[in-house]
Design a protein around this motif. Sequence first.
Motif, PDB file in Angstrom:
ATOM      1  N   ILE A   1       0.873  -1.181   0.000  1.00 45.28           N
ATOM      2  CA  ILE A   1       0.000   0.000   0.000  1.00 45.28           C
ATOM      3  C   ILE A   1       0.911   1.232   0.000  1.00 45.28           C
ATOM      4  O   ILE A   1       1.926   1.280   0.706  1.00 45.28           O
ATOM      5  N   ASP A   2       0.535   2.231  -0.827  1.00 44.31           N
ATOM      6  CA  ASP A   2       1.458   3.363  -1.012  1.00 44.31           C
ATOM      7  C   ASP A   2       0.742   4.706  -1.064  1.00 44.31           C
ATOM      8  O   ASP A   2       1.334   5.714  -1.455  1.00 44.31           O
ATOM      9  N   GLY A   3      -0.552   4.702  -0.711  1.00 41.38           N
ATOM     10  CA  GLY A   3      -1.287   5.960  -0.650  1.00 41.38           C
ATOM     11  C   GLY A   3      -1.805   6.442  -1.990  1.00 41.38           C
ATOM     12  O   GLY A   3      -2.419   7.511  -2.069  1.00 41.38           O
ATOM     13  N   THR A   4      -1.591   5.682  -3.061  1.00 43.07           N
ATOM     14  CA  THR A   4      -2.025   6.154  -4.378  1.00 43.07           C
ATOM     15  C   THR A   4      -3.488   5.802  -4.655  1.00 43.07           C
ATOM     16  O   THR A   4      -4.038   6.218  -5.668  1.00 43.07           O
ATOM     17  N   ALA A   5      -4.098   5.010  -3.770  1.00 38.65           N
ATOM     18  CA  ALA A   5      -5.512   4.646  -3.939  1.00 38.65           C
ATOM     19  C   ALA A   5      -6.098   4.401  -2.557  1.00 38.65           C
ATOM     20  O   ALA A   5      -5.362   4.409  -1.565  1.00 38.65           O
ATOM     21  N   GLU A   6      -7.409   4.196  -2.500  1.00 39.55           N
ATOM     22  CA  GLU A   6      -8.014   3.829  -1.215  1.00 39.55           C
ATOM     23  C   GLU A   6      -7.298   2.591  -0.682  1.00 39.55           C
ATOM     24  O   GLU A   6      -7.017   1.660  -1.448  1.00 39.55           O
TER      25      GLU A   6
ATOM     26  N   PHE B   1       2.272  10.099   7.509  1.00 40.74           N
ATOM     27  CA  PHE B   1       3.169  10.195   6.348  1.00 40.74           C
ATOM     28  C   PHE B   1       4.415   9.334   6.501  1.00 40.74           C
ATOM     29  O   PHE B   1       5.086   9.014   5.522  1.00 40.74           O
ATOM     30  N   GLU B   2       4.743   8.940   7.740  1.00 41.58           N
ATOM     31  CA  GLU B   2       5.938   8.113   7.937  1.00 41.58           C
ATOM     32  C   GLU B   2       5.774   6.711   7.350  1.00 41.58           C
ATOM     33  O   GLU B   2       6.753   6.064   6.994  1.00 41.58           O
ATOM     34  N   ALA B   3       4.535   6.225   7.295  1.00 41.82           N
ATOM     35  CA  ALA B   3       4.229   4.917   6.695  1.00 41.82           C
ATOM     36  C   ALA B   3       5.239   3.834   7.092  1.00 41.82           C
ATOM     37  O   ALA B   3       5.815   3.170   6.228  1.00 41.82           O
ATOM     38  N   PRO B   4       5.458   3.642   8.399  1.00 40.28           N
ATOM     39  CA  PRO B   4       6.513   2.715   8.805  1.00 40.28           C
ATOM     40  C   PRO B   4       6.154   1.243   8.586  1.00 40.28           C
ATOM     41  O   PRO B   4       4.993   0.893   8.391  1.00 40.28           O
ATOM     42  N   PHE B   5       7.194   0.438   8.642  1.00 39.81           N
ATOM     43  CA  PHE B   5       7.061  -1.019   8.591  1.00 39.81           C
ATOM     44  C   PHE B   5       7.344  -1.576   9.987  1.00 39.81           C
ATOM     45  O   PHE B   5       8.309  -1.164  10.645  1.00 39.81           O
ATOM     46  N   LEU B   6       6.509  -2.509  10.424  1.00 45.45           N
ATOM     47  CA  LEU B   6       6.662  -3.185  11.708  1.00 45.45           C
ATOM     48  C   LEU B   6       6.906  -4.664  11.403  1.00 45.45           C
ATOM     49  O   LEU B   6       6.465  -5.157  10.353  1.00 45.45           O
ATOM     50  N   TYR B   7       7.566  -5.342  12.317  1.00 43.82           N
ATOM     51  CA  TYR B   7       7.880  -6.742  12.079  1.00 43.82           C
ATOM     52  C   TYR B   7       7.435  -7.581  13.272  1.00 43.82           C
ATOM     53  O   TYR B   7       7.599  -7.171  14.421  1.00 43.82           O
ATOM     54  N   LEU B   8       6.875  -8.752  12.960  1.00 41.68           N
ATOM     55  CA  LEU B   8       6.417  -9.666  14.007  1.00 41.68           C
ATOM     56  C   LEU B   8       7.049 -11.030  13.744  1.00 41.68           C
ATOM     57  O   LEU B   8       6.803 -11.640  12.695  1.00 41.68           O
TER      58      LEU B   8
ATOM     59  N   ALA C   1       5.486  13.456   2.055  1.00 41.60           N
ATOM     60  CA  ALA C   1       4.710  13.139   0.851  1.00 41.60           C
ATOM     61  C   ALA C   1       3.476  12.317   1.235  1.00 41.60           C
ATOM     62  O   ALA C   1       3.585  11.369   2.012  1.00 41.60           O
ATOM     63  N   PRO C   2       2.305  12.661   0.699  1.00 40.53           N
ATOM     64  CA  PRO C   2       1.075  11.956   1.083  1.00 40.53           C
ATOM     65  C   PRO C   2       0.881  10.628   0.356  1.00 40.53           C
ATOM     66  O   PRO C   2      -0.003   9.858   0.703  1.00 40.53           O
TER      67      PRO C   2
END
Length: 319
Positions: A56-61, A85-92, A272-273
């Motif tokens: 997911i990259d914010g370019t669509a719903e 806007f940080e759109a971080p990645f988490l790991y489990l 960047a949004p």
Amino acid sequence: MVTGDATLHAPVMPRSFLNRAARRVPAPPRGAARALVASLLLGAAPVASPRFDHWIDGTAEEPATQVQRIDPDTFVIRQSVRTNFEAPFLYLLFGRDRALLIDTGAGGLRVRPTVERLIASWRRAHANRPVRLIVAHSHGHGDHHAGDAEFAGRPDTRLVGLAPAAVATFFGIHDWPEQVGRYDLGGRVLRIIPTPGHEPAHIMVYDPRTRLLFSGDMLYPGRLYVPHDQTAVFRASADRLARFARRHPVRALLGAHIEMTRAPGQDYAMRAPAHPDEHGLALPPSAIDDLDRAVTTAPSVEIDRHADFIVYPVAPRAP
Ligand SMILES: [Zn+2]
Ligand SMILES: [Zn+2]
């Protein structure tokens, strides 16, 4: 990345700078060759970098989180750029007895339901085995622990503190930052590499089972912020990391953000949004030597653009 620091919100460098800096971009394959040699010496066949579907990259719903599975015990959670806007990645990561959650997101969403869904599903596949949840952090910046409160009071859960001393104590590191810690999830012994510089409590987590290195904010496809007064500390961490990688086969690095496009050396604007045409999440192991070389040779006050990351000196944060 870092939140709440106005000094970071400088405009992206003009294209003329990019063109000049692009001469630095070609990276010799020395690091990759070295990683391959390390793999062979250590008796491990080189394994391809994990492949991910489109993030997911914010370019669509899009939903607030997206999960991709690396293997039945290893999950990546991305937070939507539309929630922050940080759109971080988490790991489990799951072991026989414990699960480690690295980071809890940047806020603007509830992250725990996604984690609970993954834990419930893992337990269903393991005869409902109890699993203790460890919530730790790549480092103490706000975009990596905003969801901590959601886990406070959760049964059979340990929240690791944010200060270097708390991190060192929990992972049994007596000589921070020189010593590499070990943490056993149950048949899955992780290595915890202290890597202060970007932030004092920064760690990387190496998983020998998958040969993945969870590299936080120190090394990812984006702006690697280094406070001016931490240059030497960051450099020492880059060197420590390079030494570690010579003794341990690394398949790929998975960091905490993506801030670059697929065009070499080109980042998105600050905040960047959306991230159209986003760089892949994984960096090759050669990035470790590339970073070590970059911080050893480049002046510590200039923005230093490489194909897959940008060393980005910033003013020290206010205490
Ligand atoms: Zn950070
Ligand atoms: Zn960050």
